[in-house]
Design an enzyme around this catalytic site. Structure first.
Site, mmCIF file in Angstrom:
data_model
loop_
_atom_site.group_PDB
_atom_site.id
_atom_site.type_symbol
_atom_site.label_atom_id
_atom_site.label_comp_id
_atom_site.label_asym_id
_atom_site.label_seq_id
_atom_site.Cartn_x
_atom_site.Cartn_y
_atom_site.Cartn_z
ATOM 1 C CB CYS A 2 8.402 76.412 144.254
ATOM 2 S SG CYS A 2 9.841 77.296 144.270
ATOM 3 N N GLY A 104 6.069 80.938 141.952
ATOM 4 C CA GLY A 104 5.790 81.853 141.131
ATOM 5 C C GLY A 104 7.049 82.876 141.432
ATOM 6 C CE1 TYR A 243 10.812 69.395 131.433
ATOM 7 C CE2 TYR A 243 10.390 71.266 132.991
ATOM 8 C CZ TYR A 243 11.068 70.221 132.432
ATOM 9 O OH TYR A 243 12.216 69.964 133.336
ATOM 10 C CB SER A 285 8.746 65.876 130.352
ATOM 11 O OG SER A 285 10.023 65.964 129.334
ATOM 12 C CG ASP A 347 12.024 66.796 124.358
ATOM 13 O OD1 ASP A 347 11.351 66.497 125.244
ATOM 14 O OD2 ASP A 347 13.244 66.987 124.447
ATOM 15 C CG ASP A 348 8.941 68.761 126.986
ATOM 16 O OD1 ASP A 348 9.500 69.791 127.431
ATOM 17 O OD2 ASP A 348 9.224 67.429 127.297
ATOM 18 C CB CYS A 435 0.997 83.127 130.874
ATOM 19 S SG CYS A 435 2.458 84.043 130.499
ATOM 20 C CB CYS A 438 8.120 81.413 127.468
ATOM 21 S SG CYS A 438 6.923 79.969 127.513
#
Ligand code: AMP
Length: 458
Positions: A2, A104, A243, A285, A347-348, A435, A438
């Site tokens: 967002c 978030g 990204y 991106s 690519d990112d 962080c 992922c």
């Protein structure tokens, strides 16, 4: 995912917010909204599904009076995509209003909501963000910033928020600092925005970021800050640099463009492509990362893929044929650049691998002799619970097979990812304080207990 925006102290607060939201469109395209509050405490709101550009009529914005306003662009990561879930959240209470825009994801929202419902609270949406508003309403603290501090105490996960309580504008970031939030100055007004590109569009000057754990309050006496509990180690989302954010922005105080170029240069060092003729980006991106790769490798930078900017969200059947069609609607390959060449496509990230596979097929169809893919981040092996829209593990291609197999599945001649250490060393103010769950599986906090209910939002 967002975008949030807030301003206090401008006669044109709603108009400025509307403009700011244009620059935060990339952070969410499902819905957008604005709440404006006048000095007498009266408030009005507009919320719409879809894009900012086709969301609001000028005459409706003109009706939003007041010197304070907040705005939001939304892409749902928890809760469904409906007008009920469009933000800002806006409620009447004790003769006044509370409005909130949130970026978030809260990881214990289901539990907090359950506790509130057990005490008789009723909810109008399935958004995790609504629990913060209920908790503000329950606070008996005197000052708005104390009410917000009480409300946020015990809320876990990622939040950058702008809030209006009465006529006070507040901005806050979670103690880990997952999502960005910048402070700007526009004449006498204070402005808050997810990214500095939204300060640029309204003509505001970047002052600093809201610090992790900090609550900033702006009222008729000016701006004041209240330091809250900050995590001893920050967990700023590294994917903002890779990204998500716009390259013309500063996030976490660092330039996104500089970050992506450095990622591209590091990628070229770690994953060269000997014998290749040209390099190009998957627009848009990874444009800056491809520039960095070209600079460090000495390869000629080309435009080999053209992206159609007029395509919005496409609703095509989720079959392989449908997915291929979807890629073709969005991208085309330039035969004159590719024919007979050994090429490096930068690519990112690779998420599911479906878009990438379609792109590789396009390149081969346009005559590329060899396709070498280079990715300016490590393999994504886990979902994000802190505000980025990544699917569950089963759908993440790199979570389910080794890199060599990913390469085979997407149809490239070679595949090279950036290392975790290389990525963290390349971003501004790295390698600590980010962080990277992922990529690394190191979740800084407990992931949500019930993933299904967390996704559904209730
Ligand atoms: P795929 O090959 O289907 O995994 O798609 C990869 C593309 O998705 C890359 O070009 C990325 O820039 C882009 N991407 C990365 N993260 C996201 C995200 N959270 N939402 C949408 N697109 C993304």
């Amino acid at each position: 995912m967002c975008g949030i925006f807030g301003i206090r102290g401008s006669e044109e607060a709603a108009r400025v917010t509307h403009l700011g939201l244009y620059s935060l469109q990339h952070r969410g395209q499902e819905s957008a909204g604005i709440v404006a509050v006048a000095e007498d405490g009266s408030a009005q709101t507009v919320r719409k599904m879809g894009l900012v550009s086709d969301g609001f009529e000028e005459d409706r914005i003109a009706l939003l009076r007041g010197s304070t306003a907040i705005g939001h662009t939304r892409y749902s990561t928890a809760g469904t995509s409906t007008i009920d879930n469009a933000q800002p959240v806006f409620v009447r209470f004790r003769g006044g209003h509370i409005a909130l825009a949130h970026n978030g994801n809260l990881t214990n929202a289901v539990e907090l909501r359950g506790a509130l419902e057990a005490e008789g609270s009723i909810f109008a949406s399935t958004m995790d963000s609504e629990v913060i508003v209920h908790r503000i309403a329950k606070s008996r603290a005197a000052k708005p910033e104390e009410q917000l501090a009480e409300a946020l105490n015990g809320v876990e996960g990622a939040f950058s928020v702008v809030v209006v309580i009465g006529t006070t504008l507040l901005a806050a970031r979670d103690p880990h600092g997952w999502r960005p939030l910048a402070i700007g100055r526009l004449g006498d007004a204070w402005v808050f925005a997810s990214e500095t590109c939204a300060l640029d569009i309204v003509g505001a000057t970047y002052v600093r970021d809201v610090a992790a754990g900090e609550i900033v309050a702006v009222d008729e006496h000016g701006m004041r800050s209240m330091a809250g509990p900050a995590s001893p180690v920050l967990h700023r989302c590294v994917f903002e640099y890779i990204y998500f954010a716009r390259p013309d922005s500063r996030v976490f105080g660092g330039s996104v463009d500089r970050a992506r170029r450095a990622l591209g240069r590091q990628l070229a060092k770690e994953q060269p492509a000997p014998g290749a003729d040209i390099v190009f980006a998957v627009p848009d991106s990874s444009n800056a990362a491809a520039l960095g790769y070209a600079e460090a490798s000495g390869l000629q930078l080309e435009h080999a893929l053209i992206r159609n900017h007029y395509v919005g969200r496409t609703f095509i059947q989720p079959t392989q044929a449908g997915r291929d069609a979807k890629v073709k609607v969005k991208y085309n390959a330039v035969r004159e650049v590719l024919e007979g060449k050994s090429v490096v496509m930068v690519d990112d990230s690779i998420v599911r691998g479906t878009t990438t596979r379609g792109l590789v097929a396009l390149l081969r169809g346009a005559g590329a002799r060899e396709v070498h893919m280079r990715v300016s981040s490590p393999p994504i092996t886990g979902p994000c619970y802190y505000g980025i829209d990544t699917p569950e593990r089963e759908q993440l291609i790199a979570a389910n097979m080794p890199v060599a197999e990913v390469g085979r599945a997407i149809g490239v001649d070679s595949l090279g990812y950036l290392s975790l250490d290389g990525m963290l060393a390349a971003v501004p103010d790295g390698p600590g304080g980010f962080c990277h769950a992922c990529f690394s599986g190191q979740y800084p906090t407990q992931p949500p207990v019930d993933i299904k209910r967390y996704r559904a939002g209730a």
